[in-house]
Design an enzyme around this catalytic site. Structure first.
Site, PDB file in Angstrom:
ATOM      1  N   SER A 151       0.853  -1.187   0.000  1.00 41.80           N
ATOM      2  CA  SER A 151       0.000   0.000   0.000  1.00 41.80           C
ATOM      3  C   SER A 151       0.892   1.241   0.000  1.00 41.80           C
ATOM      4  CB  SER A 151      -0.880  -0.034   1.254  1.00 41.80           C
ATOM      5  OG  SER A 151      -1.641   1.141   1.351  1.00 41.80           O
ATOM      6  N   LYS A 177      -1.267  -0.862  -4.278  1.00 42.14           N
ATOM      7  CA  LYS A 177      -2.464  -0.110  -3.873  1.00 42.14           C
ATOM      8  C   LYS A 177      -2.046   1.333  -3.645  1.00 42.14           C
ATOM      9  CE  LYS A 177      -4.963   0.006   0.546  1.00 42.14           C
ATOM     10  NZ  LYS A 177      -5.795  -0.809   1.462  1.00 42.14           N
ATOM     11  N   LYS A 179      -3.111   5.052  -2.355  1.00 45.68           N
ATOM     12  CA  LYS A 179      -4.069   5.877  -1.621  1.00 45.68           C
ATOM     13  C   LYS A 179      -4.423   7.074  -2.489  1.00 45.68           C
ATOM     14  CE  LYS A 179      -4.287   3.662   2.284  1.00 45.68           C
ATOM     15  NZ  LYS A 179      -5.554   3.157   2.826  1.00 45.68           N
ATOM     16  N   ASP A 204      -7.331   3.283  -3.315  1.00 42.69           N
ATOM     17  CA  ASP A 204      -8.054   3.220  -2.040  1.00 42.69           C
ATOM     18  C   ASP A 204      -8.358   4.639  -1.580  1.00 42.69           C
ATOM     19  OD1 ASP A 204      -9.115   2.740   0.451  1.00 42.69           O
ATOM     20  OD2 ASP A 204      -7.273   1.952   1.341  1.00 42.69           O
ATOM     21  N   GLU A 229     -11.185   0.883  -3.814  1.00 50.95           N
ATOM     22  CA  GLU A 229     -11.536   0.492  -2.451  1.00 50.95           C
ATOM     23  C   GLU A 229     -12.224   1.626  -1.698  1.00 50.95           C
ATOM     24  OE1 GLU A 229      -8.174  -0.951  -0.242  1.00 50.95           O
ATOM     25  OE2 GLU A 229      -9.355  -1.304   1.569  1.00 50.95           O
ATOM     26  N   ASP A 254     -14.178  -1.916   2.470  1.00 52.71           N
ATOM     27  CA  ASP A 254     -13.309  -2.069   3.641  1.00 52.71           C
ATOM     28  C   ASP A 254     -14.109  -1.600   4.857  1.00 52.71           C
ATOM     29  OD1 ASP A 254     -11.390  -1.889   5.639  1.00 52.71           O
ATOM     30  OD2 ASP A 254     -10.080  -0.496   4.618  1.00 52.71           O
ATOM     31  N   LYS A 278     -10.403  -7.413   7.274  1.00 54.69           N
ATOM     32  CA  LYS A 278      -9.507  -7.141   8.401  1.00 54.69           C
ATOM     33  C   LYS A 278     -10.179  -7.738   9.633  1.00 54.69           C
ATOM     34  CE  LYS A 278      -7.821  -2.705   6.620  1.00 54.69           C
ATOM     35  NZ  LYS A 278      -8.107  -1.253   6.617  1.00 54.69           N
ATOM     36  N   GLY A 306      -4.531  -4.597   5.877  1.00 59.31           N
ATOM     37  CA  GLY A 306      -3.483  -4.383   6.885  1.00 59.31           C
ATOM     38  C   GLY A 306      -3.695  -3.059   7.576  1.00 59.31           C
TER      39      GLY A 306
END
Ligand code: NPG
Length: 384
Positions: A151, A177, A179, A204, A229, A254, A278, A306
């Site tokens: 990430s 991934k 952000k 994400d 995401e 998520d 998660k 994570g």
């Protein structure tokens, strides 16, 4: 719809555990680089560890709650209080026939999933050590290694992002991934796709958009992203369903899937097509397996999220990620992606094939390093 398959969970491999006393410990590890998301920047990982002692053994669990109520309503402070005052008193000194029975003693506590999950992890570790069975075997692992993604936080520039991606791909990470947030999205996706045409890339948003942003989000469809995401609010499955209906890119949930019933609702509403699981968010590993099972039945792939865990929480994540429907690389990166030194005797290392090995020893299958624990502990209290 895929056919219903039996859950891989094998709690029957564990015997009862007796917790004689416990401890709550806060360790602090500086992050190698600041981690910026749409809701803020994190420079340290302060982790609450739950240690349960019984029959000469210790089980440890990590709580993923953050310092601020930004990702979730829970914080390290609320988890400390709930564990100390409500959850641990229910298990210390009480005999139970099974771990499930022991956990049921805290079933009256509403919410506080991350606190609950940390205690559950410690009990499963303790019970696994007592029975000589690995957590992976108890959860129902079907593989001995899990594919890793990484990430990438929001960087000061796009060039800095490209450089980081290059390094991670060269190291062997199998999925990137990124952000994102409003204003740092389309250009990011298009730039990364142009430079890394075949890489598995996803975005994400951590709930940074609204349904009104549909025109922007639809532009992302051009970049062959694996998924987008959690674009919308953490508590809005209806809007996620409306968005998914108008987006080619799969939506991954998520924050929205914070319980087993929420997973069921998300599937029923078609609020996405993928779930990031998660264990802390849904209230523990056992519930995480239940979410996994629901998704498998619905034909939704899942992957393991994570929360910048230390090696303790990472060991549990890697065990979970070894279940059959975890078919996408997760945010289970190696220890050196986060920390100069982890708190384990042996850190998690990225294998040359871009995987982490699933621990096979009893319980979590990892050992904390007493010297690292001593060096990083900020707070310690004995309970019971
Ligand atoms: O590799 O552990 C990791 C970080 C993965 O991006 C990641 N986590 O929103 O999923 C998330 C995000 C996060 C990290 C959220 C820390 C909250 C706290």
């Amino acid at each position: 719809m895929a056919e219903a398959t039996a859950s891989p969970l094998r709690l029957d491999r564990l015997g009862p555990v007796r917790v004689e006393h416990a401890a709550l410990r806060v360790v602090e590890l500086p992050l190698l680089s600041p981690f910026t998301t749409s809701f803020g920047t994190q420079t340290v990982r302060r982790a609450l560890l739950v240690e349960c002692h019984g029959d000469g053994l210790t089980g440890v669990g990590e709580c993923v709650a953050g310092l601020e109520p930004a990702y979730s309503a829970e914080t390290l402070g609320t988890a400390l209080e709930v564990l100390r005052d409500h959850l641990l008193p229910g298990v210390i000194g009480h005999s139970a026939a099974t771990v499930e029975e022991q956990l049921a003693r805290g079933a009256w506590v509403r919410g506080h999933h991350m606190a609950r999950a940390a205690l559950e992890m410690a009990l499963l570790d303790l019970a696994g050590r007592a029975a000589g069975v690995s957590l992976a075997a108890v959860l129902g692992a079907v593989t001995d290694r899990v594919a890793c993604g990484v990430s990438v936080g929001i960087q000061p520039s796009l060039d800095a992002t490209y450089t980081l991606i290059e390094g991670y791909l060269a190291a062997g990470y199998r999925r990137i991934k990124l952000k994102c947030r409003p204003g740092y999205d389309v250009e990011l996706a298009s730039g990364v796709r142009a430079r890394f045409p075949t890489a598995l890339v996803m975005l994400d948003a951590n709930s940074a958009y609204r349904l009104d942003d549909l025109p922007t989000l639809r532009r992302l469809d051009a970049f062959d992203l694996m998924m987008l995401e959690q674009p919308l609010a953490h508590d809005d499955l209806v809007d996620h369903a409306a968005l998914q209906a108008q987006l080619r890119t799969p939506v991954c949930l998520d924050e929205s899937v914070d319980s087993v019933p929420a997973a069921r609702a998300a599937i029923r509403l078609s609020a996405g097509r993928i779930v990031n699981i998660k264990a802390g968010r849904v209230g523990g590993l056992i519930r995480a397996v239940a979410v996994h099972d629901l998704c498998r039945e619905a034909g939704w792939p899942v992957w393991c999220g994570g929360m910048l865990e230390t090696g303790v929480g990472r060991a549990a994540n890697v065990a979970l990620a070894a279940l059959p429907n975890f078919t996408l690389p997760g945010d289970t990166s190696a220890s050196d992606r986060y920390f100069d030194a982890d708190i384990l005797t042996e850190p998690f290392r990225l294998q040359s094939d871009g995987t982490l090995a699933v621990p096979t020893g009893p319980g979590l299958g990892v050992e904390v390093d007493p010297a690292r624990i001593a060096a990083t502990t900020q707070h310690h209290e004995r309970i019971g």
